[in-house]
Design an enzyme around this catalytic site. Structure first.
Site, PDB file in Angstrom:
ATOM      1  N   ASP A 177      51.676  58.193  51.575  1.00  0.00           N
ATOM      2  CA  ASP A 177      52.912  57.459  51.869  1.00  0.00           C
ATOM      3  C   ASP A 177      54.064  57.808  50.940  1.00  0.00           C
ATOM      4  O   ASP A 177      55.022  57.042  50.805  1.00  0.00           O
ATOM      5  CB  ASP A 177      52.654  55.943  51.807  1.00  0.00           C
ATOM      6  CG  ASP A 177      52.185  55.391  53.150  1.00  0.00           C
ATOM      7  OD1 ASP A 177      52.432  56.064  54.180  1.00  0.00           O
ATOM      8  OD2 ASP A 177      51.579  54.304  53.155  1.00  0.00           O
ATOM      9  N   LYS A 230      57.789  57.354  51.693  1.00  0.00           N
ATOM     10  CA  LYS A 230      58.489  56.063  51.687  1.00  0.00           C
ATOM     11  C   LYS A 230      59.607  56.048  50.656  1.00  0.00           C
ATOM     12  O   LYS A 230      60.494  55.187  50.710  1.00  0.00           O
ATOM     13  CB  LYS A 230      57.507  54.923  51.430  1.00  0.00           C
ATOM     14  CG  LYS A 230      56.663  54.611  52.670  1.00  0.00           C
ATOM     15  CD  LYS A 230      55.762  53.436  52.447  1.00  0.00           C
ATOM     16  CE  LYS A 230      54.946  53.125  53.709  1.00  0.00           C
ATOM     17  NZ  LYS A 230      53.926  52.106  53.442  1.00  0.00           N
ATOM     18  N   HIS A 257      48.903  61.084  59.103  1.00  0.00           N
ATOM     19  CA  HIS A 257      48.033  59.914  58.931  1.00  0.00           C
ATOM     20  C   HIS A 257      48.355  58.769  59.886  1.00  0.00           C
ATOM     21  O   HIS A 257      47.584  57.820  59.991  1.00  0.00           O
ATOM     22  CB  HIS A 257      48.013  59.440  57.460  1.00  0.00           C
ATOM     23  CG  HIS A 257      49.270  58.794  56.974  1.00  0.00           C
ATOM     24  ND1 HIS A 257      50.396  59.512  56.661  1.00  0.00           N
ATOM     25  CD2 HIS A 257      49.590  57.494  56.732  1.00  0.00           C
ATOM     26  CE1 HIS A 257      51.339  58.691  56.236  1.00  0.00           C
ATOM     27  NE2 HIS A 257      50.879  57.455  56.279  1.00  0.00           N
ATOM     28  N   HIS A 258      49.492  58.845  60.581  1.00  0.00           N
ATOM     29  CA  HIS A 258      49.769  57.814  61.593  1.00  0.00           C
ATOM     30  C   HIS A 258      49.610  58.323  63.020  1.00  0.00           C
ATOM     31  O   HIS A 258      49.920  57.617  63.973  1.00  0.00           O
ATOM     32  CB  HIS A 258      51.185  57.245  61.402  1.00  0.00           C
ATOM     33  CG  HIS A 258      51.297  56.378  60.184  1.00  0.00           C
ATOM     34  ND1 HIS A 258      50.690  55.144  60.080  1.00  0.00           N
ATOM     35  CD2 HIS A 258      51.935  56.572  58.989  1.00  0.00           C
ATOM     36  CE1 HIS A 258      50.952  54.611  58.887  1.00  0.00           C
ATOM     37  NE2 HIS A 258      51.707  55.467  58.206  1.00  0.00           N
ATOM     38  N   ASP A 273      43.030  54.564  55.809  1.00  0.00           N
ATOM     39  CA  ASP A 273      44.267  53.804  55.618  1.00  0.00           C
ATOM     40  C   ASP A 273      44.240  52.496  56.407  1.00  0.00           C
ATOM     41  O   ASP A 273      44.537  51.426  55.875  1.00  0.00           O
ATOM     42  CB  ASP A 273      45.457  54.674  56.057  1.00  0.00           C
ATOM     43  CG  ASP A 273      46.784  54.152  55.516  1.00  0.00           C
ATOM     44  OD1 ASP A 273      46.773  53.510  54.433  1.00  0.00           O
ATOM     45  OD2 ASP A 273      47.820  54.399  56.155  1.00  0.00           O
TER      46      ASP A 273
HETATM   47 FE   LIG Z   1      51.935  55.625  56.048  1.00  0.00          FE
HETATM   48 FE   LIG Z   2      48.712  53.487  53.181  1.00  0.00          FE
END
Ligand SMILES: [Fe+2]
Ligand SMILES: [Fe+2]
Length: 362
Positions: free
Chosen positions: A222, A225, A276-277, A305
């Site tokens: 992440d 972010k 990862h999404h 996750d």
């Molecule tokens: Fe994420």
């Molecule tokens: Fe995460």
């Protein structure tokens, strides 16, 4: 039949004095130096004081026999050549003497030449053996030196690698935590999620190196972010569609931050950040990739996750109990998650639960 330099002193061991003298004269005439002993005990004393190249001994003497003496000298003075000079014309005795290391066996009465030839032979053989022995020990020493040099270099290299890896990992942790700081996810989330990734990779029977790479690389999932404005990242309520779209950009941003490196670790991290999404059935983001279009590491990271998000408290929600969380995970089989990887994850649930406890939020 000349002696070899100064190192050709001969000890004559015989209980008959005339024979000792006879041998002594013979050897002296041919340039040898000599010592005299009347029995084994005297021979031992002589050996302590003087270095003899050859010991020629009688068999039968008062006290220890010549055979005993030869055997003893073999151990205590391995550099001395021994010969038997005896009246016993007995092949089995000769054999025994040669067996325990005597260089020659001469039967009395002997010819002068027999003695001289045998002594010369014994000296020659002794020289060769000494050379051989020192050559061998030089070689052994060389091998030992090289081997220890090699081990030292390997150990040094391993140490350097370990330090490099540790500093790399620390940098990654700090960077990832910095990114998560702005979010309600915690450093513990990163630790748990990355260990879960390691566990799944281990269950895939991957090498220890790959497991480690996955564990470290997934910590950065992440990192993107960092590029999301606080107003969206920290918004307490639900996000609007537009806001969600901005939020989802963290995958691409992370991919760009980590991408283009020569480091395998950063390349894997970049791939995880991007994918990862994504969901197995193609309904994820940012690309809507399906099945094995999604990088393997991204499919692993998605499981880790989501499972940690489900089972952790966040500011806006309570943790789902383990049983219910596993139920949700199973419902995502072949929809959100790669079914084979999900099975490996569920098969490792004991280890996952242990990790969850080890890295529980403080
Ligand atoms: Fe994420
Ligand atoms: Fe995460």
């Amino acid at each position: 039949m000349r002696p070899n330099g100064s190192d050709s002193s001969i000890l004559i061991v015989d209980d008959e004095e005339p024979l000792r003298r006879l041998l002594a004269r013979l050897l002296e005439r041919h340039g040898y130096t000599y010592g005299l002993a009347g029995d084994a005990q005297e021979a031992r004393n002589q050996m302590k004081d003087h270095e003899y190249a050859v010991v020629m001994t009688d068999m039968n003497m008062p006290g220890d026999s010549g055979l005993d003496l030869i055997m003893e000298l073999k151990t205590d003075y391995p550099n001395a050549a021994t010969m038997m000079v005896t009246g016993m014309d007995d092949p089995s005795l000769a054999n025994a003497a040669l067996e325990i290391g005597a260089y020659g066996y001469i039967i009395k009465p002997f010819e002068a030449n027999e003695i001289l030839i045998n002594v010369a032979n014994a000296l020659r053989r002794r020289t060769l053996e000494l050379e051989n022995r020192s050559h061998r020990s030089r070689l052994e020493q060389m091998v030992r030196d090289r081997t220890s040099e090699l081990w030292n270099s390997v150990a040094q290299l391993e140490q350097i690698q370990k330090e490099l890896r540790a500093s790399q990992e620390e940098t990654i942790q700090r960077l990832s935590i910095a990114a998560e700081f702005r979010d309600d996810e915690t450093a513990r989330h990163i630790q748990r999620m990355s260990h879960y990734c390691g566990t799944i990779t281990k269950a895939m029977q991957e090498s220890a190196d790959r497991v480690d790479t996955m564990r470290v690389a997934s910590q950065m999932h992440d990192v993107g972010k960092i590029g999301i404005p606080d107003s969206i990242l920290r918004k307490p309520g639900a996000l609007t569609r537009d806001e969600r779209a901005v939020m989802q950009r963290h995958a691409d941003i992370g991919h760009r931050i980590l991408g283009g490196s020569k480091s395998e670790l950063l390349l894997v991290a970049s791939s995880i950040a991007l994918t990862h999404h994504e969901k197995f059935d193609g309904t994820g983001y940012p690309r809507g990739l399906k099945r094995d279009e999604i990088a393997l590491e991204g499919r692993v990271a998605a499981i880790a996750d989501v499972f940690d998000a489900l089972t952790s408290n966040r500011v806006y929600k309570r943790a789902v109990p383990l049983g219910a969380a596993l139920e949700i995970m199973r419902e995502g089989r072949a929809k959100h998650f790669d079914p084979e990887l999900l099975d490996l994850f569920l098969g490792s649930i004991d280890e996952i639960v242990t990790l969850k406890a080890d890295f529980a939020d403080g």
